[in-house]
Write a protein that holds these residues in place. Structure first.
Motif, PDB file in Angstrom:
ATOM      1  N   ASN A 308       0.855  -1.197   0.000  1.00 39.00           N
ATOM      2  CA  ASN A 308       0.000   0.000   0.000  1.00 39.00           C
ATOM      3  C   ASN A 308       0.890   1.246   0.000  1.00 39.00           C
ATOM      4  N   SER A 312       0.436   3.599  -6.243  1.00 42.29           N
ATOM      5  CA  SER A 312      -0.740   2.727  -6.254  1.00 42.29           C
ATOM      6  C   SER A 312      -1.515   2.802  -4.954  1.00 42.29           C
ATOM      7  N   GLY A 313      -0.823   3.136  -3.842  1.00 48.69           N
ATOM      8  CA  GLY A 313      -1.454   3.141  -2.535  1.00 48.69           C
ATOM      9  C   GLY A 313      -1.293   4.446  -1.793  1.00 48.69           C
ATOM     10  N   THR A 314      -1.198   4.354  -0.490  1.00 49.92           N
ATOM     11  CA  THR A 314      -1.286   5.522   0.390  1.00 49.92           C
ATOM     12  C   THR A 314       0.044   5.941   1.000  1.00 49.92           C
ATOM     13  N   ASP A 362      -1.874  -2.790   7.218  1.00 48.30           N
ATOM     14  CA  ASP A 362      -2.462  -1.891   6.236  1.00 48.30           C
ATOM     15  C   ASP A 362      -1.427  -1.480   5.204  1.00 48.30           C
ATOM     16  N   ARG A 365      -0.258  -5.684   2.727  1.00 47.93           N
ATOM     17  CA  ARG A 365      -1.530  -6.401   2.775  1.00 47.93           C
ATOM     18  C   ARG A 365      -1.339  -7.905   2.543  1.00 47.93           C
ATOM     19  N   ASN A 369      -6.706  -9.407   1.089  1.00 51.51           N
ATOM     20  CA  ASN A 369      -7.048  -8.005   1.323  1.00 51.51           C
ATOM     21  C   ASN A 369      -6.118  -7.094   0.530  1.00 51.51           C
ATOM     22  N   VAL A 371      -4.464  -4.241  -2.110  1.00 49.58           N
ATOM     23  CA  VAL A 371      -4.665  -2.820  -2.417  1.00 49.58           C
ATOM     24  C   VAL A 371      -5.416  -2.684  -3.746  1.00 49.58           C
ATOM     25  N   SER A 393      -3.538  -0.247 -11.340  1.00 55.37           N
ATOM     26  CA  SER A 393      -3.608   0.133  -9.932  1.00 55.37           C
ATOM     27  C   SER A 393      -3.389   1.619  -9.711  1.00 55.37           C
TER      28      SER A 393
END
Length: 575
Positions: A308, A312-314, A362, A365, A369, A371, A393
């Motif tokens: 993540n 692509s993620g946070t 988080d 992952r 679950n 991303v 993504s």
């Protein structure tokens, strides 16, 4: 039990041949070394890409000293060999133009000098694949030591990654929602220390793949540039490579087909840079593997994004590191990896990740679950017979199936001149097409593929649209960008035949990209197509243009990727 004795060392040809060795020995003495320091010891080359023009590598001078410390501790003799530094920020027209240059330089530096083993110091985007490509072809005991990533930063109360943050806020500047002072503050924070981009851009992707293939010590790719662990790992690499020389452990012993597949699976699980689709194929071919773009797509369908991390993620790389880093991510993917692959540590990949654990679920992952479901898709059709890539993504879901009228930009100069013109005839459903920016057309296939959102649309709040080119884009980029269209337009690929008013249909789920004109019309346009004048008449540019292959083949030179043996240099003494 070691496999080599001092008499078996490659450097012995320089230093152990009686009168013929006098010149070489005398020059070592001239440098201030005593015979006891170099005679009978493995000579370890440290290929260092430090440069004043590459601040991402500003700390590699000190890192080299840590390597030397480790080499001395293990009874080796370290020698530092500077090589071209491909800093993304300054090298123009594109660092990609010089990736093969650095690969060739690495190989030949090792060939022409009395080197028994090598440590590679790099990190910025093209340095990792280039250094590895050259070392793979030379096939001496090798360990790659990544530079690590720069510090993190916040802006307007949000933590942002280098590169990605700038791309994210640029449309706000264009739209007038960001002041010049704020933009300059952002510039100050993008890279606030030595080190590479701190997101899952090309730099972090490729250093992770080096580790995944077994060419770096465990955990090396997840260490920040300013972390003391970087020096500790560098010293450990220096000690380890000396033992690898005695044991005769070479890249050809490590880079199997299974190791390449491991790297590809980890690349998509990381949400890695689309540039990996070029570099990993080039590395695979150097290693004698038939790994292809189609193989990458098959893996992209099977493995979801687990990291993540931006774009692509946070999160950013520091949080990924704190969450357990690459070893922890590999534990989540262990059922899909060849854990029996050997690594430069002298242990298997499976042994390397024993004890690793995910600290923050988080950030890293699990398979149930993810991303995102896909980090790389390879599309084909009449617009890209040999393929092109997209990063779902980091794109917009509503644009994964889209048909729109094209707006064409002939090259990067045309794009810069017209993209923000108030007279540009464009709407949010348009498909922006940029051509003549591929391997030969660029020249060097620069990162032009994240075509800016036109000002007339940015002011209306549009933040994504379909963009197609034969260019690359930065691994820190995002958006619905179709890249690496092959064959490229400069050599007459179908992208060269697109005309204003045409429509292009994109269908990522079904892996197709289609120019909505008949085959007969395309043939007629091809007959009318006129090649453009070459960029170069001499020098490296001409050599590059005459030898570089297309994106789906890795953009290497056939004369370099060949597995044909190159003879060792002849040693002629002057006495």
């Amino acid at each position: 039990m070691t496999k080599k004795s001092a008499d078996d060392l490659r450097s012995r040809r320089w230093f152990g041949s009686g009168p013929k060795s006098t010149e070489h020995t005398a020059h070592a003495l001239q440098a201030g070394y005593s015979r006891e320091e170099f005679e009978g010891r493995p000579m370890i080359g440290i290929i260092n890409t430090w440069s004043d023009m590459n601040p991402c590598h500003a700390h590699l001078r000190e890192r080299a000293e840590s390597v030397k410390r480790g080499v001395w501790q293990a009874g080796g003799f370290p020698v530092e060999l500077p090589a071209m530094s491909l800093g993304e920020g300054y090298v123009k027209p594109s660092s990609m133009l010089y990736r093969n240059f650095l690969a060739m330089e690495t190989e030949e530096l090792l060939r022409c000098h009395p080197i028994d083993g090598v440590i590679l110091l790099g990190g910025c985007d093209k340095t990792t694949p280039a250094l590895l490509m050259g070392a793979i072809s030379m096939d001496l005991p090798t360990i790659y030591c990544p530079a690590g990533f720069t510090m993190g930063a916040t802006f307007r109360g949000e933590r942002f990654g280098s590169g990605t943050g700038a791309f994210r806020w640029a449309p706000e500047l264009v739209a007038g929602n960001l002041s010049l002072d704020e933009w300059q503050t952002l510039e100050q924070k993008i890279w606030s220390s030595p080190g590479t981009c701190n997101v899952m851009g090309t730099a972090s992707t490729m250093t992770a793949l080096a580790e995944a293939m077994g060419m770096s010590l465990p955990g090396a790719s997840s260490v920040p540039a300013m972390d003391s662990r970087g020096h500790q790992l560098a010293a450990a690499a220096g000690r380890r490579v000396v033992q690898m020389v005695w044991d005769d452990v070479k890249p050809s012993d490590i880079l199997t087909d299974q190791a390449i597949i491991n790297a590809a699976r980890i690349s998509v699980a990381l949400g890695g840079s689309t540039n990996a689709a070029i570099h990993l194929i080039a590395l695979a071919r150097r290693a004698g593997s038939a790994f292809s773009l189609e193989d990458f797509d098959a893996i992209g369908r099977q493995i979801p994004v687990l990291a993540n991390v931006q774009p692509s993620g946070t999160y950013i790389m520091h949080e990924f590191s704190d969450a357990g880093g690459l070893p922890a991510l590999m534990t989540q993917l262990s059922d899909h990896l060849h854990l029996d692959c050997m690594t430069v540590a002298g242990t298997t990949l499976g042994e390397n990740i024993q004890g690793a654990r995910v600290v923050d679920k988080d950030v890293i992952r699990s398979l149930d679950n993810p991303v995102a479901t896909e980090a790389l898709a390879v599309l084909k059709g009449n617009l890209a017979p040999n393929g092109c890539v997209i990063k779902p993504s980091a794109a917009s879901a509503h644009l994964m199936q889209h048909r729109g009228r094209v707006v064409i930009f002939e090259d990067a100069d045309d794009l810069a001149a017209r993209i923000h013109s108030p007279d540009l005839e464009v709407d949010e459903n348009s498909v922006l097409v940029l051509r003549n920016v591929g391997p030969q057309g660029g020249p060097g296939m620069a990162e032009n593929g994240m075509i800016p959102i036109p000002k007339v649309l940015a002011e209306k709040g549009v933040r994504d649209m379909v963009r197609i080119s034969d260019a690359r884009m930065s691994g820190t980029s995002f958006g619905t960008c179709v890249l690496h269209v092959s064959p490229e337009s400069w050599i007459g690929g179908p992208l060269a035949l697109v005309r204003e008013g045409d429509e292009i249909e994109l269908d990522v789920p079904n892996r197709t990209i289609h120019l909505c004109v008949s085959d007969g019309e395309l043939e007629a346009r091809k007959a009318d197509w006129t090649p453009r004048a070459p960029h170069y008449q001499r020098g490296w540019g001409l050599l590059f243009s005459q030898n570089v292959n297309q994106a789906h083949e890795g953009c290497d030179f056939d004369i370099l990727s060949s597995r044909a043996p190159t003879p060792e240099p002849k040693i002629h003494g002057k006495i």
